[in-house]
Design an enzyme around this catalytic site. Structure first.
Site, PDB file in Angstrom:
ATOM      1  N   LYS A   1      -2.757   4.593   0.159  1.00  0.00           N
ATOM      2  CA  LYS A   1      -2.137   3.075   0.092  1.00  0.00           C
ATOM      3  C   LYS A   1      -2.964   2.473  -1.255  1.00  0.00           C
ATOM      4  O   LYS A   1      -4.293   2.365  -1.599  1.00  0.00           O
ATOM      5  CB  LYS A   1      -2.996   2.273   1.328  1.00  0.00           C
ATOM      6  CG  LYS A   1      -2.235   1.020   1.623  1.00  0.00           C
ATOM      7  CD  LYS A   1      -2.650   0.584   3.069  1.00  0.00           C
ATOM      8  CE  LYS A   1      -1.887  -0.644   3.559  1.00  0.00           C
ATOM      9  NZ  LYS A   1      -2.607  -1.104   4.802  1.00  0.00           N
TER      10      LYS A   1
HETATM   11  O1  G3P Z   1      -2.535  -3.826   6.829  1.00  0.00           O
HETATM   12  C1  G3P Z   1      -1.817  -4.663   6.125  1.00  0.00           C
HETATM   13  C2  G3P Z   1      -1.429  -6.031   7.022  1.00  0.00           C
HETATM   14  O2  G3P Z   1      -0.696  -5.492   8.015  1.00  0.00           O
HETATM   15  C3  G3P Z   1      -2.402  -6.926   7.280  1.00  0.00           C
HETATM   16  O3  G3P Z   1      -2.007  -7.695   8.324  1.00  0.00           O
HETATM   17  O4  G3P Z   1      -2.806  -9.575   9.902  1.00  0.00           O
HETATM   18  O5  G3P Z   1      -4.276  -9.011   7.955  1.00  0.00           O
HETATM   19  O6  G3P Z   1      -2.095 -10.294   7.678  1.00  0.00           O
HETATM   20  P1  G3P Z   1      -2.894  -9.273   8.436  1.00  0.00           P
END
Ligand code: G3P
Length: 215
Positions: free
Chosen positions: A87
């Site tokens: 990633k």
């Molecule tokens: O892993 C990346 C993303 O899915 C993060 O989500 O909920 O932290 O905005 P969030």
């Protein structure tokens, strides 16, 4: 549509896997920290533990932000297990590293994507997955779903093979709308996957069937 779980919690990964609907896992440094995983050796071991639960793609994020560092970390992560997808953040050195990995057959997930232009760059650099953060756009009164639509259109126009991995999913309608648009993958917390199960008419109907059966 592929379902990935967005967590580093082994119990939740196992639960989703046991449901039979899990196609992969995404993690990020915040999710690793949430599980209390600290120190390089523990982090690398945790990725292997995840790979041993699911025989599918597992995104592991680099910490470096310079090209050489991203390449070094990415190669180390990719050597951990064949399931690992590296990633990489959507920054200039990250795009350069995406190209490097793509030319060497190392699968990548370009993260922190918030615009169609960024998604286009990721595809041109040969990213395996692109991760538009739709919830975080919604959080700032921007239209996250429109971004997914725009990326779908652009990738289809030019037959880019990069898969759209809708990230930062907050609720079941995000999944449904992504499915309508044709996002290739959604990555979500476990509760959003299980929320898809819920319907009051299912509960009422099942209660009646069981009651009638027992009469
Ligand atoms: O892993 C990346 C993303 O899915 C993060 O989500 O909920 O932290 O905005 P969030």
């Amino acid at each position: 549509m592929l379902f990935f779980i967005d967590t580093a919690n082994l119990a939740q990964i196992k639960e989703a896997h046991d449901m039979g609907v899990l196609d992969g896992v995404t993690t990020n440094p915040s999710l690793m920290a949430k599980e209390g995983i600290k120190g390089k050796d523990n982090v690398l071991k945790h990725y292997v533990d995840i790979c041993n639960i699911v025989n599918a793609d597992v995104s592991a994020e680099v910490i470096a932000t310079d090209y050489e560092g991203i390449v070094r970390e990415g190669e180390e992560l990719a050597e951990l297990h064949t399931n690992i997808v590296v990633k990489v953040p959507m920054i200039k050195d990250g795009v350069k590293a995406l190209k490097y990995f793509s030319e060497r057959g190392i699968r990548t997930n370009c993260t922190l994507v918030f615009s169609a232009g960024q998604a286009l760059l990721a595809a041109k650099a040969g990213a395996t997955y692109v991760s538009p953060f739709l919830g975080r756009l919604d959080d700032i009164s921007s239209d996250g779903m429109q971004l997914i639509r725009d990326i779908r259109l652009i990738y289809d126009n030019y037959a880019y093979e990069t898969l759209i991995l809708a990230a930062s999913i907050r609720h079941p309608m995000h999944i449904i709308d992504c499915a309508k648009i044709g996002a290739d993958v959604v990555t979500t917390p476990l509760n959003v996957i299980t929320d898809l199960l819920k319907h009051p008419l299912t509960d009422i109907g099942l209660a009646k069937f069981l009651a009638d059966h027992n009469k």
